[in-house]
Write an enzyme that holds these catalytic residues in place. Sequence first.
Site, short mmCIF file in Angstrom:
data_model
loop_
_atom_site.label_atom_id
_atom_site.label_comp_id
_atom_site.label_asym_id
_atom_site.label_seq_id
_atom_site.Cartn_x
_atom_site.Cartn_y
_atom_site.Cartn_z
N ARG A 215 56.26 37.32 64.00
CA ARG A 215 55.68 37.16 62.60
C ARG A 215 54.33 36.66 62.34
O ARG A 215 53.65 36.73 61.12
CB ARG A 215 56.64 36.16 61.75
CG ARG A 215 57.79 36.86 61.16
CD ARG A 215 58.37 36.31 59.84
NE ARG A 215 58.19 34.85 59.91
CZ ARG A 215 59.20 33.90 60.18
NH1 ARG A 215 60.36 34.15 60.61
NH2 ARG A 215 58.78 32.55 60.18
N TYR B 60 45.68 50.23 39.54
CA TYR B 60 46.98 50.64 40.29
C TYR B 60 48.52 50.01 39.71
O TYR B 60 48.45 48.63 39.86
CB TYR B 60 46.79 50.29 41.72
CG TYR B 60 47.87 50.81 42.64
CD1 TYR B 60 47.93 52.05 43.10
CD2 TYR B 60 48.91 49.87 42.97
CE1 TYR B 60 48.96 52.56 43.90
CE2 TYR B 60 50.10 50.49 43.84
CZ TYR B 60 50.13 51.63 44.16
OH TYR B 60 51.14 52.28 44.99
N LYS C 98 46.11 54.45 52.92
CA LYS C 98 45.37 55.87 52.30
C LYS C 98 44.44 56.20 53.53
O LYS C 98 44.63 56.80 54.43
CB LYS C 98 44.71 55.40 51.20
CG LYS C 98 45.82 54.69 50.08
CD LYS C 98 46.75 55.21 49.56
CE LYS C 98 48.03 54.88 48.94
NZ LYS C 98 47.68 53.68 47.75
N ASP D 45 39.60 45.80 45.24
CA ASP D 45 40.38 47.03 45.56
C ASP D 45 39.54 48.22 45.71
O ASP D 45 39.53 48.75 44.55
CB ASP D 45 41.66 47.00 44.91
CG ASP D 45 42.59 48.12 45.26
OD1 ASP D 45 42.28 49.02 46.11
OD2 ASP D 45 43.78 48.20 44.78
#
Length: 388
Positions: free
Chosen positions: A55, A107, A205, A180
């Site tokens: 983790r 978004y 993306k 962003d």
Amino acid sequence: MTSQHNRKPARSTRIAQALRFVDEETGAVVPPIQPAATYARDENYDIRQPYWYRRDGNQTTAHAEAIIAELEEATESLLFASGMSAATAVIDHLPAGAHVVIPRVMYHGVLAQFQKYHAQKRLEISYYGAGNLDELAAATRNGETQLVWVETPNNPEWDVTDIAAAAQIAHDAGALLLTDCTGTPPCSTRALNFGADISFHSATKYLNGHSDITAGVLSIREVAPFWEDIARVRNLQGTVLHSFDAWLLIRGMRTLFLRVEKATANALAIARHFENHPALEAVLYPGLPSHPGHAVARRQTDGQFGGMMSIIVKGSEQTAIDVTRFCELFYPATSLGGVESLVEHRKTVSGPNFPVHPRLLRLSIGIEDADDLIYDLEQALARANQQA
Ligand SMILES: *Cc1c(COP(=O)(O)O)cnc(C)c1O
């Protein structure tokens, strides 16, 4: 000429070579995948640094983070299992009752997450119109606002926000600025250099570019206490990027500069062809001089405007949906930034409550032949109009 010895390689060189990776033992020029979930302690029963449990990340994920940090000219980057888990870590680390300033349209997943926290009375939200600096300044509260969220270019109309001006507004109020810039990855826009405190990207993306993983990344200019808090959220939520996906991301990023250059050239050709087209009401692309954000976008992207645009189709909502049905090369799919071109009826995808034009189609332009893509849209528009 500078001698080879003194010359600092360009970012594109460094990224193409995955930061000059060479396996010390074998000379392999491709990094291995390290999938271990746990690590044996040493002979004194001490933890071997820096890893002890999955983790916290591992070598493969850290290598991908180092590549992104170099791309962004960042101090550090942290990779998450998706863009949404990276965004959620930022939202989650805020103290209870924090005031945030976000775009009214953005978004849809990030907006939904902010609104969920607001409904649970964990956050206070003020909104501004994407790209509108006056509204952004008016929404920001001196000494109270903790986070300003800027998406630029902004889904799905590709409004452009001046990052340096937004940073000034945020910092004057004592807030952090997060950008962003998923639509223009850091080979194009390096948001930290314009004053952003946190640069967010959905690495699903352009950074990955092959539509075969989900990933999200946060990068920072300077290590500060908030960064430790965000890293702790990633650890406790277990949202670090998986090793296999980190490996695919490293592989994808090696061609980032090439892919974005080609997507930009294709998008420009398509935007110029369809601007003033009789079947369209508008072409929304910051690379067009007619776009209101063109000058700022040019400065913030070095002319690499990327492959994201939207078109508003004349006729009815059904005409717009029919265009997606009749495309033969554009895939009728969500997402963006892959090598293949996609078309999406945004209203269908973002739901009935989301304020988006009913005849807007979002296009993610890939690296195919530009004339093929133009022909495909032409024939789909013609068929959709025959249908109407
Ligand atoms: C896709 C996307 C996200 C969310 O990222 P995921 O990787 O899908 O979780 C956030 N912002 C923008 C602009 C995006 O395009």
